[in-house]
Motif scaffolding. Sequence first.
Motif, PDB file in Angstrom:
ATOM      1  N   LEU A 227       0.833  -1.339   0.165  1.00  0.00           N
ATOM      2  CA  LEU A 227      -0.035   0.051  -0.034  1.00  0.00           C
ATOM      3  C   LEU A 227       0.876   1.161  -0.043  1.00  0.00           C
ATOM      4  O   LEU A 227       0.513   2.158  -0.811  1.00  0.00           O
ATOM      5  N   PRO A 285      -4.749  11.674   0.730  1.00  0.00           N
ATOM      6  CA  PRO A 285      -5.321  10.454   1.296  1.00  0.00           C
ATOM      7  C   PRO A 285      -5.573  10.996   2.682  1.00  0.00           C
ATOM      8  O   PRO A 285      -4.817  11.499   3.508  1.00  0.00           O
ATOM      9  N   VAL A 287      -6.179   8.958   6.424  1.00  0.00           N
ATOM     10  CA  VAL A 287      -6.060   7.867   7.540  1.00  0.00           C
ATOM     11  C   VAL A 287      -6.870   7.887   8.655  1.00  0.00           C
ATOM     12  O   VAL A 287      -6.548   8.857   9.176  1.00  0.00           O
ATOM     13  N   ARG A 312      -8.833   9.477  -0.884  1.00  0.00           N
ATOM     14  CA  ARG A 312      -8.840   8.041  -0.603  1.00  0.00           C
ATOM     15  C   ARG A 312      -8.643   7.908   0.936  1.00  0.00           C
ATOM     16  O   ARG A 312      -7.967   8.373   1.631  1.00  0.00           O
ATOM     17  N   ILE A 314      -8.502   5.410   4.094  1.00  0.00           N
ATOM     18  CA  ILE A 314      -7.457   4.406   4.477  1.00  0.00           C
ATOM     19  C   ILE A 314      -7.995   4.190   6.354  1.00  0.00           C
ATOM     20  O   ILE A 314      -7.859   5.265   7.060  1.00  0.00           O
ATOM     21  N   PHE A 328     -14.343   2.537   3.613  1.00  0.00           N
ATOM     22  CA  PHE A 328     -12.822   2.723   3.140  1.00  0.00           C
ATOM     23  C   PHE A 328     -12.379   2.074   2.202  1.00  0.00           C
ATOM     24  O   PHE A 328     -12.840   1.011   1.757  1.00  0.00           O
ATOM     25  N   ASN A 329     -11.324   2.652   1.429  1.00  0.00           N
ATOM     26  CA  ASN A 329     -10.669   2.352   0.240  1.00  0.00           C
ATOM     27  C   ASN A 329      -9.825   1.228   0.456  1.00  0.00           C
ATOM     28  O   ASN A 329      -9.761   0.320  -0.291  1.00  0.00           O
ATOM     29  N   ASP A 330      -9.167   1.445   1.519  1.00  0.00           N
ATOM     30  CA  ASP A 330      -7.985   0.528   2.052  1.00  0.00           C
ATOM     31  C   ASP A 330      -8.261   0.342   3.414  1.00  0.00           C
ATOM     32  O   ASP A 330      -8.572   1.227   4.411  1.00  0.00           O
ATOM     33  N   LEU A 332      -6.291  -0.959   7.052  1.00  0.00           N
ATOM     34  CA  LEU A 332      -4.963  -1.338   7.768  1.00  0.00           C
ATOM     35  C   LEU A 332      -5.538  -2.017   9.262  1.00  0.00           C
ATOM     36  O   LEU A 332      -5.904  -1.231  10.084  1.00  0.00           O
TER      37      LEU A 332
END
Length: 378
Positions: A227, A285, A287, A312, A314, A328-330, A332
Amino acid sequence: EKQGFKHFMLKEIYEQPSVVRTCLESYVNSEWTAASSTNPINLGLPDDLYTDLEQIHIVACGTSWHASLVGKHLLEQLAQVPSQVHYASEFRYALPPLTPNTLLIGVTQSGETADTLSAIHSEKDRRASLSAAYQPRLLGITNRLQSTLTRLVDSVIDTHAGIEIGVAATKTFIAQLMAFYCLSLDLAYRRQTVSPTRLEELLKQLWQLPTQLEALLETQEKRIEELAHEFVETQDFIFLGRGINFPIALEGALKLKEISYIHAEGYPAGEMKHGPIALLDEKVPVVAIAMPGSVYEKVLSNAQEAKARDARLIGVMPPSDPHAAEVFNDLLPVPEVDELLSPLLTVIPLQFLAYHIAARRGLDVDQPRNLAKSVTVE
Ligand code: M6R
């Protein structure tokens, strides 16, 4: 010396489970249950440090300041002691009102940070000639017992992190957090501000942490590395958190700034709509730390607001959550734990993210430009 790791920072990230384990083994009674009649925590501090305690002031810089913000949250929420965190460099120029039975805690991994030492000196000096209740009570939190800090204060909590070589603090941060967990639980027990069953539950979860951390490190690094490679050209990052994870958002942003030279800001998620949201577009982005607990739904809705601006997104959150994929797009992923303990886990993916972005950019991760491991000028 790097034991096969490419950088000291990565080696130190991987040392974190054992640092947490050593802290627990040093200070926490593993046999303790709600039926026990003794204090589960033994920090070896003198009793007069605790007597009639009314106020806590904490002075620190940088990452140690972030650990202190988590510490304040714990001291207030678990032990009900009014606590304030000060930038050490600001403290002496606007000293807080003199209050009796006040503890000053200096937090520094190097034990040599000039701003932190001089803040402690100022407090010591102004209280020197006052009556007994106003005498300074000075506690240090450090991993360097042979340091100037240790000589300056009355008592020290050794965080057991050992020496850290990477300029970006990682294992010393988690160790400072552990010191604050132990101190807060110690005070909570003495002041009876937490029920024995709640205390037992928190301690049980703390003991599970080293294994959870090991699993997290082993399973997540590769994913986060992949990522991270997508962000090598990114110019700005926003980190959001609320409550006890707001300082972790600050820490995630600081790690990224320090070693990758990417502009990053940590923000309390609820404040975004009061200004910074204007910064957002598809190039920035975001987070968001979204751990189940008192602020969970709020963080998710704050994250949605960011998504609506094409950012974006995360998420640092447990993988099992059904909202995760929608918002969420990604992801963790981190294991679900009691909200109060979650900073010990949520910081890990942010350390990896910063590390792998910087390493991919070919930067000197262990010795970032303009920075030194200990800052001995004010
Ligand atoms: O040695 P200290 O903990 O007192 O250092 C304080 C800051 O200089 C330090 O945390 C700095 O922000 C680090 N490079 C963070 O990674």
